[in-house]
Each structure stands twice: as structure tokens, then as C-alpha cells.
Design an enzyme around this catalytic site. Structure first.
Site, PDB file in Angstrom:
ATOM      1  N   ASP A 243       0.867  -1.165   0.000  1.00 56.60           N
ATOM      2  CA  ASP A 243       0.000   0.000   0.000  1.00 56.60           C
ATOM      3  C   ASP A 243       0.916   1.231   0.000  1.00 56.60           C
ATOM      4  OD1 ASP A 243      -2.442   1.567   0.419  1.00 56.60           O
ATOM      5  OD2 ASP A 243      -1.604   1.931   2.403  1.00 56.60           O
TER       6      ASP A 243
ATOM      7  N   ASP B  56      -0.976  -0.443   6.258  1.00 53.15           N
ATOM      8  CA  ASP B  56      -0.919   0.198   7.574  1.00 53.15           C
ATOM      9  C   ASP B  56      -1.896  -0.411   8.563  1.00 53.15           C
ATOM     10  OD1 ASP B  56      -3.385   1.159   6.828  1.00 53.15           O
ATOM     11  OD2 ASP B  56      -2.710   3.213   6.492  1.00 53.15           O
TER      12      ASP B  56
ATOM     13  N   ASP C  37      -6.630  -1.198   5.409  1.00 52.19           N
ATOM     14  CA  ASP C  37      -6.196  -2.270   4.521  1.00 52.19           C
ATOM     15  C   ASP C  37      -6.513  -3.648   5.080  1.00 52.19           C
ATOM     16  OD1 ASP C  37      -5.020  -0.599   2.535  1.00 52.19           O
ATOM     17  OD2 ASP C  37      -3.322  -0.267   3.864  1.00 52.19           O
TER      18      ASP C  37
END
Length: 643
Positions: free
Chosen positions: A346, A536, A540
Site C-alpha cells: 500500500d 498500515d 487495509d
């Protein structure tokens, strides 16, 4: 408490060792005096053994010396054998050793019988030392749990159980005390040691308004803290649960050993019996020779090297990772890391700092200050980093009664009523009426578009910065033969800019949460190995759960990260991704070495023993000698300080 505890004890029963390395639940350490006593006993026994070996050709009284040594070194295995038989377990490591060594004495092989017991005890001592060292890294996490919390009652400070403290209560943390619950500092200034949570050794300064987490150590100032989470939901509670459940996820090698030990020992006892009592019937009834060969076979067959070194290796790997601020939920994920061929990142908060600031405000039909007010008001109840950046840029308090009907639109933004006007702040999927010319501009940063009463009023550009060690981390992953992919909800221009700086050639942009899951599944279908996702841990969670290996970055205080991820990195250091991968690969490499060594040597000597080409000394080496080598090999994981 541990689902796998019963399964773990199966290994323990077949091994007979007094320190079960595969048990992740910390137990009481031996006290220093007992440890020294055992070490002294082994040293004295070794000296007497060597003395007896030297004097053996010259004196006839070596039998009493060897017998006394056997009693000293073999007392524990004999006692353990007796306990196992009472429990109905007739075929464990202790039984094999005691039968084989008594047989060695019966055939006049006194030195060999003592050597088996002596080397076995030395191996146990080394194993216990290795487990204690590795356990310290993991036990430090469990010992995070504070014993009490200080609260004021009737003007006096009293200690209470942290589990009895309610959200909103004010607790007092004195210098030298652990922070008992997650909270927010309401009074005082201090420095906190968060190394047990994050691996970061530098003190973290805190003052009024700062959030702090249970398990941190207050260093030098008295602080008053408003509790924001009950103990059951605190960071330290989540970490403790993670550590206590870590052994539930066992690697294939450990599962193999569990099944192996159940059937292997009875089988080799049966084969030894055939060698001792059936083979002589076809060799002129030479029972003496074949019984000796059977005893050699029994000594060799002890599975000590496997049932100790493999769990010890995984335990060492988990401990080595924990010492560097990487929590691995089970040995199976160390094994999975070895097979990871693609790492999907991410962007925001993982490759970038996630600390946003306003770059510029471009208004359209309204003053920039007014535009910023409406955006800040609409985002005032959001915890998203972009919302915090806008609030910080506005710099004034938003009146509660000015904002109503707040509705967050996942992956798009937020809608709210501000002073009676309908305000929307978010990306282009949420805001209608954005001029075509604006949409065609190359926007260098994350952009928040703003509309009031359905009319486009302008945009706020937000900038983020790439983490200082992100580029090096990506380079190291590529050097290790791992493909790197980036996913982001940001626009294409911003994604391309970040990817170019980091050397990432494959990236996907403008993704909603479900879009990230879809792209991850595509990567899993096309990859040559396993796919890890690094996020994180806040927004997510679905992707972390969908990945073969979910790695949560900067997870301090994030419940969703600890729950959804397989591996949790307790600070914001992205380089620990490489640490985790290297630790996983190194762990499996060492464990495979132990397996090949143990099986190879044992099978060779067992075969030689059947044909009478292996002595009892060869058997001693194949059993306890190989076990010692395997233990020492596993200890390389535990003692290695850097990857």
C-alpha cells in the site's frame, strides 16, 4: 489457553526433554543457582568421565566409577521414563536411552553407556540455554502487562487492577512505572520508553494531548492520562493475545515431526526386537552379537535431533524477529516468508510517511479561507490522515453545532451539513461539476475537491513524503528476487511519481478498498510463489486478510492490524520488511540443514548397525552427537544479532 499446547506436548513426550522449545507460552525461568548447579554437575561429570577413560587400561575399578557417573547423569532420564510408563507412554526418548544404556552396561560397554547419558544432558543444557535466550525476546512482550493502575480516590492515590479502570477515567503514571492502559495525556510532560512495543530504543517525548499506549515505560515525569480504551481492547492486551496464540500456526516441518514421533518410536523398538531375537535364529543362535547390534540400533534410532532442533529452530526464528520489533503470529508464517515471490505495498502510510500537509488551495468562486473552513468542518470527525492535515491547516476549532449529518463514503470522501449548507469533500468520484480543465491538470499530490450546495468551489492539494529508507528497502527486495507492486487510491499522476522515485515498475492507482483486494487476487493467480501484502492495518484490513502473508506496518495502537495481519511490525520502519524475509529464509535454511543431517547420519549408521559395522560409539555420535550439532546450528538463529 493454547490450542496447540496438547499437540506440542506430544512432541515433548516423545522427546523427553525438560525444556520444550516449541512451546511459545513463557514459563518461569530457572533460577540462577539451579542453572549454575547443573553446569557444575556436568563439568564434574565430564572431568570424571575423561579421567576414567584415561585410567581404564591401567586399573580394574573403572566399573564403579562409570556406574556412579551413570547414576548421576542418567537419574533424570530414568525418572522421566518411569513417569512416562505410568502415563501409559512406553515408547519415548527416555525409554530408548535407558534400555540402550543398560544393555551397553550388560555387554561391558560401560564408557559408551555413560557417554550417551552425559552427552544427552549436555544437549539438554544447551537447548535450555538457547530457549531461555530466545524466550526473553518474546517474554518481554508478555511482561508488558502492568500489575496496577494509579487512580485518585478521596484525595488519595490508590492502586487498582487495570481491568477495573473505565474509559474516561484519569490515571496517574509515575516515573519508572508502566503505562497500564491506552490513553491521552491530559497533564504533564515526560519521555516514554516504547522499545518493548516498537523495538525503538530512543525515548519518545509526550505532552498534553499526545496519545500513549499500554506497555510503554514512563521514564522521567509524572503524567495524568485519560483512558481511551478498556484493558481488553488495549494495545498491550492485543499483543499478549498474539504472542500467547503464536504456536497455533505451525509450519509443515513441525506438523511432520508431531506425526513422525507418534509412529517412529514404536516402529524402531519393534525392529530392534526383531534384530535381537529373530535374527539370531538364522545365525547359529548368536544372541550376544545380535543383541549388541540391536542396542546400537536403538541408540541410533532416538529421534532427539529432530524433535528438539526443529521446534527450537522455529522458536529461535520467532524470537529473533521479535527482538527486532517484528511479531510473527506463528512458525508457519516464517515458512511462508521463504516462499514469498511478490510483495504488494500500500502506498500511503507504508511507502510514504502518511504525515500530510496542505500544499496549496485553489478556490473557484469562493475565498480560499472559506473553502478551507468548509473542508475542515466536513472532515472534522474523520481520523483519516488527509482530514487531519486539513484540520491542522485550518488551525481553528470547529464548533460542534455547526456540523450535522456527517456521512463518510468509503474510498471517496465525506458529506456533511455545515451551517445549513450541503458540503462534500473528497475525490472526483464524490464531487460533481468539476470543470474539465481542472480534471485534465496534472495534480502533483493527493487532492481534495470541495463542493457546497452541489456547486464545485475548488480544491485542496495535499502533499505526502516518501519514507527515507523506502527506496533502499525496495532495492533489497528486488535483489532477493522478489517482485514489488504498489497499490493506491491516489490518482495516476501521484502514483506514477512515487513509483518512479522508488523504482517500482508495476503499480495500480485510483483503487477503492475492494479494488485493492481484486488486484491482490490477480497477483496471487499470476505469481510463481506466495504473495505478501504490506499495509498500515487500518483501512487495509481486507487486503491483509486476503494475502498469503499479511504484514501490518506501523501497527502501534492499531487493533485491526494486530487482528488481520500474520506479521506485525511494531513501528514505522519499513526496512523491517527485509528483516522479516531474511529471518524467515534463514530459519528454514537452518532447519532443513538439521533435518538432512539428522536423517542422513541416522539412516547410514542404522543400516551399518544391522550388518555389524557400527560400534556403540558410532551410535552415540549418530544420536546425541548429531543432536548437539543440530542444537548448536539452531542456536545461530538465537545468537545472531543482525541480518
Amino acid at each position: 489457553m493454547l490450542e496447540s499446547k496438547e499437540e506440542t506436548c506430544v512432541i515433548h513426550q516423545h522427546c523427553g526433554c525438560s525444556a520444550c522449545a516449541c512451546e511459545l507460552e513463557p514459563e518461569e525461568e530457572k533460577d540462577e543457582g539451579q542453572d549454575k548447579k547443573e553446569f557444575l554437575t556436568l563439568c564434574i561429570s565430564a572431568v570424571l568421565f575423561l579421567t576414567a577413560m584415561v585410567l581404564k587400561p591401567y586399573y580394574s575399578f573403572h566399573l564403579p566409577v562409570f556406574l556412579a557417573l551413570y547414576i548421576v547423569t542418567g537419574a533424570e532420564p530414568i525418572i522421566n521414563m518411569t513417569k512416562s510408563i505410568r502415563r501409559g507412554n512406553l515408547f519415548d526418548e527416555n525409554t530408548l536411552m535407558v534400555v540402550a544404556t543398560i544393555g551397553a552396561f550388560a555387554t561391558g560397554e560401560y564408557a559408551e553407556g555413560v557417554a550417551i547419558m552425559l552427552f544427552y544432558r549436555v544437549g539438554e543444557y544447551l537447548q535450555e540455554a538457547a530457549v531461555r535466550r530466545s524466550r526473553k525476546s518474546i517474554k518481554s512482550l508478555v511482561s508488558l502487562k502492568p500489575d496496577y493502575a494509579n487512580i485518585m480516590e478521596n484525595g488519595k492515590m490508590v492502586r487498582v487492577d487495570p481491568e477495573n479502570v473505565q474509559v474516561g477515567d484519569i490515571i496517574i503514571v509515575n516515573p519508572g512505572e508502566k503505562v497500564p492502559l491506552d490513553g491521552r495525556v491530559v497533564k504533564g510532560i515526560s519521555n516514554l520508553n516504547t522499545s518493548a512495543l516498537t523495538g525503538e530504543s530512543l525515548p519518545a517525548p509526550v505532552s498534553e494531548g499526545d496519545g500513549i499506549y499500554a506497555g510503554s515505560l514512563n521514564i522521567d515525569g509524572v503524567i495524568e492520562v485519560e483512558v481511551t480504551k478498556p484493558f481488553a481492547e488495549s494495545t498491550v492486551s492485543k499483543i499478549m493475545e498474539l504472542v500467547e496464540n503464536a504456536s497455533r500456526k505451525k509450519a509443515p516441518q513441525e506438523k511432520f515431526i508431531t506425526k513422525f514421533a507418534r509412529f517412529y518410536t514404536p516402529a524402531v523398538v519393534g525392529v530392534a526386537a526383531l534384530i535381537a531375537f529373530a535374527a539370531p535364529l538364522f545365525d547359529n543362535f548368536d544372541f550376544g552379537t545380535w543383541i549388541y547390534r540391536a542396542l546400537v540400533f536403538l541408540v541410533v534410532s532416538c529421534p532427539c535431533a529432530l524433535v528438539i532442533s526443529i521446534p527450537l529452530g522455529f522458536f529461535g526464528g520467532v524470537g529473533a524477529a521479535a527482538r527486532r520489533g517484528v511479531l510473527v503470529k506463528g512458525s508457519t508464517y516464517l515458512d511462508s516468508l521463504r516462499m514469498v515471490k511478490t510483495v504488494v505495498f500500500d502506498k500511503t502510510g507504508t511507502l510514504t510517511t502518511g504525515s500530510f500537509t496542505i500544499d496549496k488551495i485553489i478556490s473557484d468562486g469562493m475565498e480560499s479561507g472559506e473553502l478551507l473552513f468548509y473542508a475542515a468542518a466536513a472532515e472534522s470527525h474523520s481520523s483519516h490522515p488527509v482530514a487531519k492535515a486539513i484540520a491542522a491547516g485550518y488551525g481553528k476549532e470547529i464548533q460542534e453545532d455547526a456540523v450535522e449529518n456527517i456521512a463518510e463514503v468509503p474510498g471517496c470522501g465525506v458529506r456533511a451539513t455545515v451551517n445549513g449548507r450541503q458540503v462534500a469533500a473528497g475525490n472526483k468520484r464524490l464531487i460533481s461539476g468539476i470543470p474539465e480543465g481542472v480534471l485534465n491538470e496534472k495534480m502533483p499530490a493527493t487532492t481534495v475537491f470541495v463542493s457546497v450546495d452541489g456547486v464545485y468551489c475548488g480544491r485542496i492539494d495535499i502533499k505526502d513524503t516518501i519514507k527515507s529508507n523506502a527506496e533502499k528497502t525496495i532495492e533489497e527486495l528486488k535483489s532477493a528476487g522478489i517482485d514489488v507492486v504498489m497499490l493506491t487510491g491516489d490518482n495516476g499522476h501521484t502514483a506514477a511519481e512515487v513509483a518512479a522515485k522508488l523504482g517500482i515498475t508495476r503499480f495500480y492507482h485510483s483503487l477503492l478498498p475492494q479494488g485493492k483486494v481484486q488486484k491482490l487476487e490477480e497477483e496471487k493467480n499470476s505469481a510463481n510463489g506466495l504473495v505478501a501484502f504490506v499495509g498500515d492495518g487500518i483501512n487495509d484490513t481486507p487486503v491483509l486478510a486476503a494475502a498469503d502473508v499479511g504484514i501490518a506496518m506501523g501497527a502501534l495502537g492499531s487493533d485491526s492490524a494486530i487482528e488481520a495481519a500474520d506479521i506485525v511490525i511494531m513501528d514505522d520502519d519499513i526496512s523491517r520488511i527485509n528483516t522479516a524475509v531474511k529471518t524467515g529464509r534463514r530459519t528454514i535454511h537452518i532447519i532443513n540443514q538439521n533435518i538432512y543431517l539428522a536423517l542422513g547420519v541416522k539412516l547410514l549408521v542404522m543400516l551399518l548397525s544391522v550388518f555389524g559395522d557400527a560400534s556403540m560409539w558410532a551410535a552415540v555420535f549418530a544420536d546425541v552427537g548429531v543432536a548437539l550439532i543440530a542444537i548448536l546450528n539452531s542456536m545461530r538463529l538465537i545468537w545472531k544479532r543482525s541480518n
